[in-house]
Design an enzyme around this catalytic site. Structure first.
Site: not given
Ligand code: DGL
Length: 272
Positions: A12-13, A75, A154, A186, A188
């Site tokens: 993931d990012s 992600c 976060e 997403c 989060h």
């Molecule tokens: N992990 C990213 C997503 O699910 C969210 C956070 C980011 O923008 O890096 O799209």
């Protein structure tokens, strides 16, 4: 030869993909897992497709060094724009969060009107819409990016008036569109399920791509006989966590996303 003893690789990012890992651990508790959070380069959600594809390729190359048997792109942004390219380049099974979420949403909707919320890059890619239309060409979708949700989660402002006000503002657009299903597109957003449900009302069904993805991982492992031998001599599954920036923030916040304590987090350089 099948590599059924290798770990499942997940990237993931940053930290959000732990919501996907949490579901994978719940669904497949005996599998070893290896998680990479590209914390040095996040967020992905505001970056161009070209950049996200480049980062995703580098993340995959890194994880392959650890003999992963299957890759999960946790992600949504990376799944939306880079899955095709990753599947072209790498031979192992690769699962993203979009297809699983799209399948579940197509199954859930009764009136054929589905909302999608995600990062700017995910929403503008129309990846969820395309995936749903492959299943049912008549589905109508409406997308809305909610960029402030990521920092709010976060920050830990999960059950907070500020977050509720932000959700009301973003989701207003979707409320008068008559959708009966909403994809949480997403990493989060599953943490904001309570607030999102409150704003949208009980009649709207929320789709958690993380849960759907974990079921797909299980299906693919079983189907390809890549699932670990359940009799591993009582060995405890290995959980490794890699990040590309200092681990402090990840260690502090990780347990909220994972729902359990995070062990050691290792800082790594992706350059091979
Ligand atoms: N992990 C990213 C997503 O699910 C969210 C956070 C980011 O923008 O890096 O799209």
């Amino acid at each position: 030869m099948t590599n059924n003893s290798g770990p499942i690789g997940i990237f993931d990012s940053g930290i959000g993909g732990l919501t996907v890992l949490k579901e994978i651990i719940r669904t497949l508790p005996g599998e070893d897992t290896l998680y990479l959070g590209d914390t040095a380069r996040l967020p992905y959600g505001t970056k161009s497709e070209e950049t996200v594809v480049k980062y995703s390729t580098e993340n995959t190359r890194f994880l392959l060094k650890y003999n992963i048997k299957l890759l999960v792109v946790a992600c949504n942004t990376a799944s939306a724009v880079s899955l095709g390219e990753l599947r072209r380049q790498f031979a192992i099974p690769i699962i993203g969060v979009i297809e699983a979420g799209a399948r579940a949403a197509s199954r859930a909707t009764k009136n054929g009107k589905v909302g999608i919320i995600g990062t700017e890059t995910t929403v503008s890619s129309s990846a969820y819409t395309k995936a749903m239309r492959e299943i049912n060409a008549d589905i109508d979708t409406v997308g809305q990016s909610c960029p402030l949700f990521v920092p709010l989660v976060e920050e830990g402002w999960i059950d907070d008036d500020v977050t509720l006000a932000v959700a009301e503002r973003y989701l207003r657009v979707l409320k008068n569109k008559g959708i009966d299903t909403l994809v949480l597109g997403c990493t989060h957003y599953p943490l904001l399920k309570g607030i999102i449900q409150k704003v949208m009302g009980e009649s709207v069904r929320l789709i958690d791509s993380a849960e759907e993805t974990a079921s797909e991982v299980k299906e693919v492992l079983m189907g390809t006989e890549l699932n670990s031998d359940p009799d591993r001599g009582g060995q405890v599954p290995v959980r490794r966590y890699f990040v590309t920036d200092v681990p402090r923030r990840f260690e502090e916040q990780g347990s909220r996303f994972l729902g359990e304590r995070i062990g050691k987090v290792e800082k790594v350089a992706l350059i091979l």
